[in-house]
Design a protein around this motif. Structure first.
Motif, PDB file in Angstrom:
ATOM      1  N   ALA A  36       0.867  -1.189   0.000  1.00  0.00           N
ATOM      2  CA  ALA A  36       0.000   0.000   0.000  1.00  0.00           C
ATOM      3  C   ALA A  36       0.897   1.231   0.000  1.00  0.00           C
ATOM      4  CB  ALA A  36      -0.901   0.007   1.238  1.00  0.00           C
ATOM      5  N   ALA A  37       0.591   2.196  -0.876  1.00  0.00           N
ATOM      6  CA  ALA A  37       1.477   3.357  -0.995  1.00  0.00           C
ATOM      7  C   ALA A  37       1.077   4.456  -0.022  1.00  0.00           C
ATOM      8  CB  ALA A  37       1.462   3.886  -2.418  1.00  0.00           C
ATOM      9  N   VAL A  38       2.084   5.262   0.339  1.00  0.00           N
ATOM     10  CA  VAL A  38       1.907   6.387   1.260  1.00  0.00           C
ATOM     11  C   VAL A  38       1.842   7.676   0.444  1.00  0.00           C
ATOM     12  CG1 VAL A  38       2.983   7.680   3.155  1.00  0.00           C
ATOM     13  CG2 VAL A  38       3.194   5.174   3.064  1.00  0.00           C
ATOM     14  N   PRO A  58     -12.274   6.581  14.840  1.00  0.00           N
ATOM     15  CA  PRO A  58     -10.928   6.501  14.279  1.00  0.00           C
ATOM     16  C   PRO A  58     -10.973   6.642  12.755  1.00  0.00           C
ATOM     17  CG  PRO A  58     -11.727   4.298  14.761  1.00  0.00           C
ATOM     18  CD  PRO A  58     -12.790   5.248  15.213  1.00  0.00           C
ATOM     19  N   ILE A  59      -9.861   7.077  12.164  1.00  0.00           N
ATOM     20  CA  ILE A  59      -9.820   7.338  10.724  1.00  0.00           C
ATOM     21  C   ILE A  59      -9.016   6.239  10.026  1.00  0.00           C
ATOM     22  CG2 ILE A  59      -9.130   8.975   8.934  1.00  0.00           C
ATOM     23  CD1 ILE A  59      -9.260  11.181  11.105  1.00  0.00           C
ATOM     24  N   ARG A  60      -9.661   5.530   9.107  1.00  0.00           N
ATOM     25  CA  ARG A  60      -8.931   4.574   8.252  1.00  0.00           C
ATOM     26  C   ARG A  60      -8.071   5.367   7.273  1.00  0.00           C
ATOM     27  NH1 ARG A  60     -10.904  -0.913   7.552  1.00  0.00           N
ATOM     28  NH2 ARG A  60      -9.276  -1.013   5.981  1.00  0.00           N
ATOM     29  N   LEU A  61      -6.908   4.840   6.939  1.00  0.00           N
ATOM     30  CA  LEU A  61      -5.942   5.592   6.129  1.00  0.00           C
ATOM     31  C   LEU A  61      -5.593   4.860   4.842  1.00  0.00           C
ATOM     32  CD1 LEU A  61      -3.506   6.546   9.024  1.00  0.00           C
ATOM     33  CD2 LEU A  61      -5.262   7.993   8.010  1.00  0.00           C
ATOM     34  N   GLY A  62      -5.083   5.627   3.883  1.00  0.00           N
ATOM     35  CA  GLY A  62      -4.592   5.056   2.631  1.00  0.00           C
ATOM     36  C   GLY A  62      -5.636   5.108   1.538  1.00  0.00           C
ATOM     37  N   SER A  63      -5.178   5.087   0.308  1.00  0.00           N
ATOM     38  CA  SER A  63      -6.112   5.145  -0.818  1.00  0.00           C
ATOM     39  C   SER A  63      -5.648   4.376  -2.030  1.00  0.00           C
ATOM     40  CB  SER A  63      -6.379   6.595  -1.202  1.00  0.00           C
ATOM     41  OG  SER A  63      -5.154   7.238  -1.470  1.00  0.00           O
ATOM     42  N   GLU A  64      -4.481   3.713  -1.956  1.00  0.00           N
ATOM     43  CA  GLU A  64      -4.045   2.933  -3.123  1.00  0.00           C
ATOM     44  C   GLU A  64      -3.221   1.738  -2.650  1.00  0.00           C
ATOM     45  OE1 GLU A  64      -1.494   5.053  -5.811  1.00  0.00           O
ATOM     46  OE2 GLU A  64      -0.432   6.086  -4.202  1.00  0.00           O
ATOM     47  N   ALA A  65      -3.424   0.620  -3.334  1.00  0.00           N
ATOM     48  CA  ALA A  65      -2.753  -0.618  -2.949  1.00  0.00           C
ATOM     49  C   ALA A  65      -2.609  -1.510  -4.175  1.00  0.00           C
ATOM     50  CB  ALA A  65      -3.567  -1.343  -1.876  1.00  0.00           C
ATOM     51  N   ALA A  66      -1.792  -2.562  -4.016  1.00  0.00           N
ATOM     52  CA  ALA A  66      -1.712  -3.609  -5.038  1.00  0.00           C
ATOM     53  C   ALA A  66      -1.815  -4.948  -4.321  1.00  0.00           C
ATOM     54  CB  ALA A  66      -0.402  -3.513  -5.803  1.00  0.00           C
ATOM     55  N   GLY A  67      -2.475  -5.910  -4.949  1.00  0.00           N
ATOM     56  CA  GLY A  67      -2.636  -7.202  -4.287  1.00  0.00           C
ATOM     57  C   GLY A  67      -3.312  -8.223  -5.180  1.00  0.00           C
ATOM     58  N   VAL A  68      -3.802  -9.277  -4.535  1.00  0.00           N
ATOM     59  CA  VAL A  68      -4.410 -10.399  -5.254  1.00  0.00           C
ATOM     60  C   VAL A  68      -5.873 -10.522  -4.844  1.00  0.00           C
ATOM     61  CG1 VAL A  68      -4.289 -12.891  -5.656  1.00  0.00           C
ATOM     62  CG2 VAL A  68      -2.180 -11.594  -5.274  1.00  0.00           C
ATOM     63  N   VAL A  69      -6.758 -10.712  -5.813  1.00  0.00           N
ATOM     64  CA  VAL A  69      -8.176 -10.871  -5.499  1.00  0.00           C
ATOM     65  C   VAL A  69      -8.373 -12.224  -4.804  1.00  0.00           C
ATOM     66  CG1 VAL A  69     -10.512 -11.082  -6.447  1.00  0.00           C
ATOM     67  CG2 VAL A  69      -8.885  -9.439  -7.452  1.00  0.00           C
ATOM     68  N   ILE A  70      -8.950 -12.188  -3.599  1.00  0.00           N
ATOM     69  CA  ILE A  70      -9.254 -13.422  -2.864  1.00  0.00           C
ATOM     70  C   ILE A  70     -10.644 -13.916  -3.252  1.00  0.00           C
ATOM     71  CG2 ILE A  70      -9.645 -14.422  -0.566  1.00  0.00           C
ATOM     72  CD1 ILE A  70      -7.824 -12.246   0.581  1.00  0.00           C
ATOM     73  N   GLN A  71     -11.580 -12.987  -3.344  1.00  0.00           N
ATOM     74  CA  GLN A  71     -12.979 -13.352  -3.596  1.00  0.00           C
ATOM     75  C   GLN A  71     -13.664 -12.181  -4.294  1.00  0.00           C
ATOM     76  OE1 GLN A  71     -15.098 -14.181   0.056  1.00  0.00           O
ATOM     77  NE2 GLN A  71     -17.049 -14.437  -0.999  1.00  0.00           N
ATOM     78  N   ALA A  72     -14.411 -12.490  -5.326  1.00  0.00           N
ATOM     79  CA  ALA A  72     -15.186 -11.451  -6.019  1.00  0.00           C
ATOM     80  C   ALA A  72     -16.651 -11.612  -5.672  1.00  0.00           C
ATOM     81  CB  ALA A  72     -14.985 -11.562  -7.533  1.00  0.00           C
ATOM     82  N   GLY A  73     -17.334 -10.511  -5.360  1.00  0.00           N
ATOM     83  CA  GLY A  73     -18.769 -10.548  -5.115  1.00  0.00           C
ATOM     84  C   GLY A  73     -19.518 -10.673  -6.442  1.00  0.00           C
ATOM     85  N   ALA A  94      -8.979   3.284  -3.284  1.00  0.00           N
ATOM     86  CA  ALA A  94      -9.171   2.220  -2.315  1.00  0.00           C
ATOM     87  C   ALA A  94      -9.097   2.778  -0.896  1.00  0.00           C
ATOM     88  CB  ALA A  94      -8.106   1.148  -2.518  1.00  0.00           C
ATOM     89  N   PRO A  95     -10.192   3.402  -0.426  1.00  0.00           N
ATOM     90  CA  PRO A  95     -10.168   3.993   0.923  1.00  0.00           C
ATOM     91  C   PRO A  95      -9.852   2.941   1.986  1.00  0.00           C
ATOM     92  CG  PRO A  95     -12.186   4.614  -0.266  1.00  0.00           C
ATOM     93  CD  PRO A  95     -11.492   3.574  -1.090  1.00  0.00           C
ATOM     94  N   GLY A  96      -8.946   3.278   2.899  1.00  0.00           N
ATOM     95  CA  GLY A  96      -8.581   2.331   3.949  1.00  0.00           C
ATOM     96  C   GLY A  96      -7.538   1.325   3.504  1.00  0.00           C
ATOM     97  N   ALA A  97      -6.729   1.682   2.506  1.00  0.00           N
ATOM     98  CA  ALA A  97      -5.777   0.735   1.903  1.00  0.00           C
ATOM     99  C   ALA A  97      -4.663   0.280   2.850  1.00  0.00           C
ATOM    100  CB  ALA A  97      -5.168   1.349   0.647  1.00  0.00           C
ATOM    101  N   TYR A  98      -4.492   0.962   4.008  1.00  0.00           N
ATOM    102  CA  TYR A  98      -3.478   0.512   4.973  1.00  0.00           C
ATOM    103  C   TYR A  98      -4.039  -0.702   5.717  1.00  0.00           C
ATOM    104  CZ  TYR A  98      -0.879   5.011   4.750  1.00  0.00           C
ATOM    105  OH  TYR A  98      -0.142   6.115   4.384  1.00  0.00           O
TER     106      TYR A  98
END
Ligand SMILES: NC(=O)c1ccc[n+]([C@@H]2O[C@H](COP(=O)([O-])OP(=O)(O)OC[C@H]3O[C@@H](n4cnc5c(N)ncnc54)[C@H](OP(=O)(O)O)[C@@H]3O)[C@@H](O)[C@H]2O)c1
Length: 333
Positions: A36-38, A58-73, A94-98
């Motif tokens: 997840a980028a800062v 509390p405030i969730r942080l972060g807005s961008e990440a890279a990863g693997v899809v575990i499950q798609a809705g 991606a709000p809350g990417a941290y």
């Protein structure tokens, strides 16, 4: 694992907690975050820069990440098509990417360019889309000479490369230690700061600091004797705005992403989420696939300055708050 701000203040208010990501609903996907980028806005969210409304804690942080899809809705369709488990993706916005795991709208997911490392992929989109917007707003193209203030930061390095890819000549402000690197990207570097009058970088002048006894305006004129067509203020200082206004004839070809009040008062393009600014949401979202393509073909590189364990987000924030990161800081869950 999730990192959030439990209070307003400095990085000491950051807390690492365990909080399940939950199941993806319709049009959503659950991803395993690899990086997840800062971005500066992450610490501004709890520093008080945007107020101290306690009901938001509390405030969730972060807005961008890279990863693997575990499950798609159900009906999880992204900008590049259906999203399925196992895909390697970039998530932005991606709000809350941290977090180690994250549920995001499928519309936020773009296939990860295979050539990028996880950390690079995490750091591509926010700065890339911002730079893309700034260059589009100022209509930078072949034959232009564009001045980019704050060129060695996250947005700056994207803007330098994207401006060059558009066929423009780039004049780039940065501290002298970054000049060789900026030259390697094809830019003409100049030192910011006011020169040896007590207000400059170190006030010493002709000593290898890049200062030559004159102001930024004169240094820019020296490397771009044919003049400037456009300027991007990516730092928000009065110096950046003053020099842009002095050297670029058309205010519509000056943009700021950080000097909001001054930019609005001067009638230049003011870009981003602040009141009165142009968020460019559609344009920035549409840029994502193009940014991924440019990264894959090597036109656009993501420069990761340092990585930190997600659990040590506070150290990453102390670093970026210092104001001299080269490229991106990235958190690894
Ligand atoms: N409006 C939007 O949509 C939007 C989007 C993204 C970011 N932003 C904002 O834009 C700003 C830059 O973001 P970023 O991610 O690029 O930050 P960053 O990576 O932390 O940028 C740091 C850079 O700023 C340079 N710098 C420091 N003081 C300077 C000065 N006086 N003059 C010129 N350059 C200076 C540093 O260069 P040296 O190390 O060479 O000194 C460093 O490379 C932040 O305020 C951020 O919040 C706005």
């Amino acid at each position: 694992m999730v990192v959030m701000a439990a209070d307003y203040g400095g990085p000491e208010v950051l807390q690492v907690t365990d909080q399940p990501a939950g199941e993806p609903g319709p049009g959503e996907a659950l991803i395993s975050v690899r990086a997840a980028a800062v971005n500066p806005i992450d610490y501004k969210a709890y520093s008080g820069a945007f107020g101290t409304d306690r009901s938001r804690l509390p405030i969730r942080l972060g807005s961008e990440a890279a990863g693997v899809v575990i499950q798609a809705g159900p009906d999880a369709i992204g900008p590049a098509g259906p999203v399925t488990a196992g895909q390697e993706v970039i998530a932005f916005r991606a709000p809350g990417a941290y977090a180690a795991e994250l549920v995001v709208p499928a519309q936020s997911l773009v296939p990860k360019p295979p050539v990028l490392e996880w950390a690079q992929a995490a750091g591509l989109m926010l700065t890339g889309a911002t730079a893309w917007h700034a260059l589009a707003a100022t209509d930078v193209g072949p034959g232009d000479t564009v001045l980019i203030h704050g060129a060695s930061g996250g947005v700056g390095l994207m803007a330098v490369q994207l401006a060059a890819a558009r066929g423009a000549t780039v004049v780039a402000t940065a501290s002298p230690a970054r000049h060789e690197f900026l030259r390697s990207l094809g830019a003409l570097p100049v030192a910011y700061g006011a020169g040896p009058d007590g207000t400059g970088l170190d006030g010493t002048g002709l000593d290898g600091t890049g200062l030559d006894g004159t102001g930024l305006k004169e240094r820019v004129e020296a490397v771009a004797p044919g003049g400037l067509n456009a300027a991007l203020d990516l730092i928000g200082t009065d110096e950046a705005m003053d020099v842009s206004l002095a050297l670029v004839a058309a205010r519509s070809r000056i943009a700021t992403i950080a000097g909001f009040a001054r930019g609005l008062a001067e009638g230049v393009k003011v870009l981003g989420g602040a009141p009165g600014a142009d968020p460019g949401t559609e344009l920035r979202d549409a840029a994502r696939l193009e940014l991924a393509r440019l990264a894959q073909d090597g036109t656009l590189r993501v420069f990761v300055d340092q990585t930190f364990p997600l659990a040590d987000t506070a150290a990453a924030h102390r670093e970026i708050m210092g104001g001299h990161v080269r490229g991106k800081l990235v958190l690894i869950p």
